[in-house]
Design a protein around this motif. Structure first.
Motif, PDB file in Angstrom:
ATOM      1  N   LYS A 240       0.861  -1.178   0.000  1.00  0.00           N
ATOM      2  CA  LYS A 240       0.000   0.000   0.000  1.00  0.00           C
ATOM      3  C   LYS A 240       0.895   1.224   0.000  1.00  0.00           C
ATOM      4  O   LYS A 240       1.731   1.396   0.898  1.00  0.00           O
ATOM      5  N   THR A 241       0.747   2.069  -0.998  1.00  0.00           N
ATOM      6  CA  THR A 241       1.576   3.260  -1.092  1.00  0.00           C
ATOM      7  C   THR A 241       1.215   4.245   0.015  1.00  0.00           C
ATOM      8  O   THR A 241       0.170   4.124   0.670  1.00  0.00           O
ATOM      9  N   THR A 242       2.090   5.210   0.236  1.00  0.00           N
ATOM     10  CA  THR A 242       1.754   6.318   1.125  1.00  0.00           C
ATOM     11  C   THR A 242       0.466   6.972   0.636  1.00  0.00           C
ATOM     12  O   THR A 242       0.311   7.253  -0.558  1.00  0.00           O
ATOM     13  N   MET A 266      -0.383  15.655   7.376  1.00  0.00           N
ATOM     14  CA  MET A 266      -0.186  14.340   7.975  1.00  0.00           C
ATOM     15  C   MET A 266      -0.686  13.285   6.994  1.00  0.00           C
ATOM     16  O   MET A 266      -1.884  13.163   6.739  1.00  0.00           O
ATOM     17  N   ASP A 267       0.241  12.550   6.413  1.00  0.00           N
ATOM     18  CA  ASP A 267      -0.104  11.482   5.478  1.00  0.00           C
ATOM     19  C   ASP A 267      -0.296  10.164   6.221  1.00  0.00           C
ATOM     20  O   ASP A 267      -0.021  10.059   7.422  1.00  0.00           O
ATOM     21  N   TYR A 268      -0.732   9.143   5.478  1.00  0.00           N
ATOM     22  CA  TYR A 268      -0.867   7.793   6.021  1.00  0.00           C
ATOM     23  C   TYR A 268       0.285   6.962   5.473  1.00  0.00           C
ATOM     24  O   TYR A 268       0.584   7.003   4.272  1.00  0.00           O
ATOM     25  N   PRO A 269       0.975   6.186   6.309  1.00  0.00           N
ATOM     26  CA  PRO A 269       2.237   5.562   5.891  1.00  0.00           C
ATOM     27  C   PRO A 269       2.054   4.412   4.910  1.00  0.00           C
ATOM     28  O   PRO A 269       1.022   3.745   4.868  1.00  0.00           O
ATOM     29  N   ALA A 270       3.113   4.178   4.125  1.00  0.00           N
ATOM     30  CA  ALA A 270       3.164   3.009   3.245  1.00  0.00           C
ATOM     31  C   ALA A 270       3.288   1.741   4.088  1.00  0.00           C
ATOM     32  O   ALA A 270       3.942   1.736   5.133  1.00  0.00           O
ATOM     33  N   VAL A 292       5.460  -0.984   8.577  1.00  0.00           N
ATOM     34  CA  VAL A 292       4.788   0.307   8.448  1.00  0.00           C
ATOM     35  C   VAL A 292       5.859   1.388   8.418  1.00  0.00           C
ATOM     36  O   VAL A 292       6.618   1.553   9.373  1.00  0.00           O
ATOM     37  N   ASN A 293       5.905   2.153   7.321  1.00  0.00           N
ATOM     38  CA  ASN A 293       6.997   3.086   7.069  1.00  0.00           C
ATOM     39  C   ASN A 293       6.645   4.496   7.546  1.00  0.00           C
ATOM     40  O   ASN A 293       6.317   5.376   6.753  1.00  0.00           O
ATOM     41  N   TYR A 294       6.728   4.729   8.858  1.00  0.00           N
ATOM     42  CA  TYR A 294       6.465   6.060   9.414  1.00  0.00           C
ATOM     43  C   TYR A 294       7.596   7.040   9.132  1.00  0.00           C
ATOM     44  O   TYR A 294       7.377   8.249   9.029  1.00  0.00           O
ATOM     45  N   GLU A 295       8.831   6.533   9.022  1.00  0.00           N
ATOM     46  CA  GLU A 295       9.989   7.416   8.947  1.00  0.00           C
ATOM     47  C   GLU A 295      10.068   8.200   7.647  1.00  0.00           C
ATOM     48  O   GLU A 295      10.864   9.144   7.542  1.00  0.00           O
ATOM     49  N   ASN A 296       9.276   7.848   6.648  1.00  0.00           N
ATOM     50  CA  ASN A 296       9.235   8.585   5.386  1.00  0.00           C
ATOM     51  C   ASN A 296       7.844   9.133   5.108  1.00  0.00           C
ATOM     52  O   ASN A 296       7.449   9.291   3.952  1.00  0.00           O
ATOM     53  N   PHE A 300       4.975  12.416  10.488  1.00  0.00           N
ATOM     54  CA  PHE A 300       5.596  11.451  11.393  1.00  0.00           C
ATOM     55  C   PHE A 300       7.116  11.443  11.307  1.00  0.00           C
ATOM     56  O   PHE A 300       7.795  11.065  12.255  1.00  0.00           O
ATOM     57  N   SER A 301       7.680  11.827  10.152  1.00  0.00           N
ATOM     58  CA  SER A 301       9.120  11.712   9.948  1.00  0.00           C
ATOM     59  C   SER A 301       9.899  12.739  10.751  1.00  0.00           C
ATOM     60  O   SER A 301      10.998  12.460  11.226  1.00  0.00           O
ATOM     61  N   GLU A 302       9.359  13.945  10.907  1.00  0.00           N
ATOM     62  CA  GLU A 302      10.060  14.993  11.655  1.00  0.00           C
ATOM     63  C   GLU A 302       9.616  15.002  13.108  1.00  0.00           C
ATOM     64  O   GLU A 302       8.560  14.496  13.467  1.00  0.00           O
ATOM     65  N   THR A 303      10.437  15.641  13.940  1.00  0.00           N
ATOM     66  CA  THR A 303      10.066  15.829  15.337  1.00  0.00           C
ATOM     67  C   THR A 303      10.863  16.993  15.897  1.00  0.00           C
ATOM     68  O   THR A 303      11.745  17.535  15.237  1.00  0.00           O
TER      69      THR A 303
END
Length: 436
Positions: A240-242, A266-270, A292-296, A300-303
């Motif tokens: 499932k793509t981002t 805020m996207d939904y992760p791949a 689940v690819n949250y880091e891209n 979710f990727s930044e903090t």
């Protein structure tokens, strides 16, 4: 007590209030949930197939509609500890600690799906409308937990969040051979988000604002392959793509009644899913692995803190999810199922404060389900779910005023914030087969 709270007033208004009731839902519908969410290579019902592997709907050669409705209950609890200060602003060596329980209540979980298939056709089509993600907490104002103290005393006061994501999917599967199928799904998404207070906005002298509920739309796709050896063994893979979303545009209201606006994406992760299925006699076994690819993923990727003291993002790490389920069909018209789901925690200790209260970090989930074949056309399904975070997510309180090259997030010595939760759900569904 008031003195220490005044000292930490800016700190308390600098936290990210963000909670979830399972950002990535472990399953869809009563059958799939009762199998722990495993369905990538074991399509027992159309909802699980449409959610996890579009190619696997090729196994359904009838026109089928399915509707599920669940009642979801969570019991998160929020803890905090802060140091106390004397009249000169020096720490006394004493600490003030407390806890607050959520009073949100029960949330509904709907799902509807339909497939069109024919015995003599290589094409199968499907459509679905699933709630695939959501969270929400309501921690009332409290005088016994420092983080929920009234805002006039430097705490958050009432903490509330509400998020939902509804996904509509259009699916097509094609049988390349009797054993191998490919599938594709186009997804259209709608999401709504409300935060109180809103840490994605720039603070003023009055602190961080509350928001009206904002909405965003998104799109994405899912690809899959399904192999059935026709000797019991089944294999599946899907990606499932981002799911890319437009911005949430917030209308903010500050404590001094001034207003403002801000946007947050805020996207939904791949998600990559690998599945193994095996069927023999009265037993069906399913095992899925997901990454689940949250880091891209935007949001979710930044903090950390921006240069205006708003929160840049949630800072989640990629996670792995293991889902397993077993179905027993030895009782006439009454299949029984057991399911288990394990999930890693995407929140590291150093950024736990940014994710208050991201309470739906369910590490272990257990499911018990059944189906009852009322007739050739009607089937009733049911499942009971219980999940636990298996301990607290814990970190220090953070303040941008304390940030430095050696203290990136501004951790406050001697402070602590943590959260944990249990979940339970009762869901029923029915399916109707038009072809029989």
């Amino acid at each position: 007590m008031k003195k220490y709270l005044l000292k930490l007033s800016f700190l308390m208004l600098s936290a990210l209030v963000y909670g979830q009731a399972g950002h990535v839902m472990q399953g869809v519908g009563a059958v799939n949930m009762s199998m722990g969410g495993a369905a990538t290579a074991q399509p027992l019902d159309i909802s699980g197939a449409l959610q996890w592997n579009p190619a696997s709907i090729s196994t359904f050669n009838d026109k089928i509609i399915k509707l599920d409705v669940g009642l979801f209950f969570s019991s998160p609890k929020l803890y905090s500890t802060v140091p106390e200060f004397d009249n000169l602003g020096q720490p006394t060596g004493n600490f003030f600690s407390g806890s607050t329980e959520d009073d949100r209540g029960v949330s509904p979980m709907p799902a509807i799906a339909m497939v069109w298939g024919k015995e003599d056709s290589k094409h199968t089509f499907g459509v679905s409308a699933f709630g695939i993600s959501g969270f929400g907490v309501t921690f009332p104002e409290s005088t016994t937990n420092p983080i929920n103290m009234p805002q006039s005393m430097g705490g958050f006061g009432r903490i509330e969040s509400d998020y939902m994501l509804m996904q509509v999917g259009l699916t097509w599967a094609y049988e390349l051979t009797d054993k191998l199928s490919l599938g594709v799904q186009t997804n259209f998404n709608y999401a709504a988000l409300e935060l109180m207070p809103n840490p994605t906005a720039n603070p003023t002298a009055a602190g961080y604002p509350s928001t009206d509920k904002a909405s965003a739309t998104g799109f994405g796709a899912q690809l899959g392959a399904f192999y059935d050896s026709q000797k019991g063994l089944k294999l599946g893979v899907s990606y499932k793509t981002t799911q890319s979303f437009s911005d949430f545009d917030f209308d903010n209201t500050y404590l001094d009644a001034t207003t403002g606006t801000n946007s947050f994406n805020m996207d939904y992760p791949a998600i990559l899913s690998l599945g193994l299925g095996y069927s023999k006699n009265d037993f069906d076994f399913a095992l899925d692995y997901r990454n689940v690819n949250y880091e891209n993923t935007d949001g979710f990727s930044e903090t950390g803190w921006t240069n205006t003291a708003s929160v840049a993002g949630f800072g989640w790490k990629n996670i792995s999810i293991i889902s397993a389920g077993l179905q027993f069909k030895g009782i006439d018209k009454l299949p029984l199922r057991l399911g288990y789901t394990f999930s890693k925690n995407p929140i590291e200790n150093e950024v736990a404060f940014y994710n208050i209260p991201a309470t739906a970090i369910i590490k272990n989930a257990y499911q018990l389900g059944f189906s009852y074949l009322i007739s050739d056309k009607f089937t009733l399904d049911g499942v009971y779910h219980y999940g636990t975070s298996n301990g607290k997510t814990t970190g220090q309180l953070l303040n941008p005023m304390f940030a430095s090259p050696t203290n990136m997030y501004g951790a406050i010595p001697g402070s602590e914030v943590s959260y944990e939760m249990n979940t339970s759900m009762l869901m029923f569904g029915f399916s109707y087969n038009f072809s029989k």
